[in-house]
Design an enzyme around this catalytic site. Structure first.
Site, PDB file in Angstrom:
ATOM      1  CB  SER A 214       3.442  41.094  -7.324  1.00 14.81           C
ATOM      2  OG  SER A 214       3.467  41.047  -5.922  1.00 14.81           O
ATOM      3  CG  ASP A 310       4.118  48.439  -4.518  1.00 15.00           C
ATOM      4  OD1 ASP A 310       3.350  47.837  -3.738  1.00 15.00           O
ATOM      5  OD2 ASP A 310       4.561  47.932  -5.563  1.00 15.00           O
ATOM      6  CG  HIS A 377       1.341  45.552  -6.018  1.00 16.80           C
ATOM      7  ND1 HIS A 377       2.674  45.797  -5.757  1.00 16.80           N
ATOM      8  CD2 HIS A 377       1.204  44.193  -5.973  1.00 16.80           C
ATOM      9  CE1 HIS A 377       3.309  44.657  -5.557  1.00 16.80           C
ATOM     10  NE2 HIS A 377       2.436  43.655  -5.689  1.00 16.80           N
TER      11      HIS A 377
END
Length: 433
Positions: A214, A310, A377
């Site tokens: 991330s 995502d 994610h």
């Protein structure tokens, strides 16, 4: 099933550490002849039967927990979190063939773009090491399980905790620091932890891999070449981003919401001076915060692991939840299986935009791509590392093949919902306002 001698010894060590071996010895220690028999039982360690036993046993072992380490002399170096507490990381030492190989993982956790959001953040583990867990479970690429992480299980592994709110990029340019009590020192944290790791063996690395999830995945684009420059010229050094390829794209209202958000992050943390000069000479500074621009200036071999669906980007980039898009979109964002055909069409358009931005990168000789169709994610530090597959190749196999030059890895999954190995995120507890 064939496993190496080193893997077998590693599994026996885990078996012994968990008490199975010790309990067995204790149960027979008073019986001389039985103890001798035990020795003969352990001796054929590398038989198929024993290997199978150790493999099955390890699948049920307890979590691999690694202690938190506070950076030495953090305050003297100004390497502190948003609240002024010391920067921190988790480190586990490698062994055997992995004793001179290193994985450095950058933790993620979004960004803070205003003084008020950063003040809120410093009361959490994403802004204070005082609030961080004293141990962190290492899974996926950080796992010590040879059956699930065969290429990297015995490497030195580091997880650098994220507590600066700007992808490890701020230095000390915050004009309001004295007024707010906030410390924007992400770049200093990065440099100081690297300096400490060099003394712990990183300077002698023969192999090294920088990765992150991330906001930490975005940080790998910024720090990849500087990481490479720290290491011996003979070392194999590569980088990969997990869930960090954030797209410079319009939301469903036509606004550039994510670009505006990044502009605020850049301004608050005073980051413009660290952006690639060749980029900001021709583009707005906020555009140069996106990986699709950053990747053009990276020389080190790089792999991008991302979902084309995502969920963080669907929620914050495409739909822009703060605009209150309505109940139908909230249901869709909560569970992709609840999306209407029209919504899937819009999301697939976002997927096509993402893939189109990767076309030039895809043609680079040293590039790697693993773009799946799961509503996820970050994926490399979870069980998805070994369970998710595209064309029968797991993330673990793909990253290992690319890193070790066993095979070219440029894999783009078919469109949702084609992949039966996907485990889609359920965000029913996620707050949408």
């Amino acid at each position: 099933m064939h496993i190496s001698r080193e893997m077998a010894i590693h599994r026996l060590r885990l078996w012994w550490t968990r008490g199975s071996g010790r309990d067995l010895v204790i149960s027979v220690i008073g019986f001389g002849s039985l103890f001798i028999a035990l020795i003969f039982t352990i001796a054929p360690l590398f038989s198929d039967k024993q290997q199978h036993y150790l493999l099955q046993d390890e699948q049920h072992h307890s979590p691999f927990l690694v202690d938190l380490t506070l950076l030495q002399n953090a305050h003297q170096k100004n390497a502190v979190c948003l609240d002024g507490s010391p920067a921190a990381y988790h480190f586990t030492k490698g062994f055997g063939s992995g004793s001179s190989s290193w994985i450095v993982h950058l933790e993620g956790g979004s960004w803070c773009s205003t003084v008020s959001s950063c003040i809120l953040r410093k009361s959490t583990a994403l802004g204070s090491s005082d609030l961080m867990e004293k141990q962190k479970e290492f899974k996926g690429i950080l796992s010590n399980d040879a059956s699930q992480n065969p290429d990297f299980f015995n490497w030195n592994k580091v997880k650098i905790r994220y507590c600066d709110g700007a992808s490890f990029l701020g230095r000390d340019g915050n004009k309001n620091e004295n007024k707010t009590g906030l410390f924007f020192r992400g770049q200093i944290i990065w440099e100081s932890i690297m300096e400490e790791l060099l003394t712990r063996g990183l300077k002698d690395a023969s192999q090294a891999l920088l990765t992150g999830c991330s906001a930490g995945g975005l940080a790998t684009f910024f720090h990849c070449d500087s990481f490479h420059a720290l290491l011996p010229s003979v070392a194999r050094v590569k980088c990969f981003s997990d869930g960090g390829y954030f797209l410079d794209s319009k939301d469903i209202s036509g606004a550039m919401t994510i670009r505006s958000f990044y502009r605020d992050v850049i301004d608050l943390h005073d980051l413009e001076k660290i952006l690639p000069r060749d980029c900001i000479a021709n583009k707005e500074a906020s555009q140069c915060f996106f990986p699709q621009e950053l990747i053009k200036f990276i020389d080190t071999p790089f792999l991008i692991l991302n979902s084309a669906y995502d969920w963080w980007q669907i929620i914050h980039v495409l739909v822009a939840k703060k605009l209150n898009p309505g109940l139908l979109w909230e249901r869709c964002m909560t569970n992709i299986q609840s999306c209407s055909q029209d919504q899937i069409k819009i999301i697939n358009g976002f997927r096509e935009t993402l893939i189109s931005t990767l076309r030039d990168f895809q043609h680079r000789k040293d590039s790697g791509l693993y773009i799946n169709s799961c509503y996820q994610h970050c994926q490399a530090t979870s069980d998805l590392w070994h369970s998710l597959k595209i064309n029968n190749k797991s993330i673990a196999e793909a990253v290992g093949d690319w890193y070790l030059d066993r095979d070219e890895v440029k894999i783009i999954d078919c469109a949702y919902p084609c992949n039966p190995t996907c485990e889609h995120a359920d965000l029913s507890l996620y707050k949408f306002n």
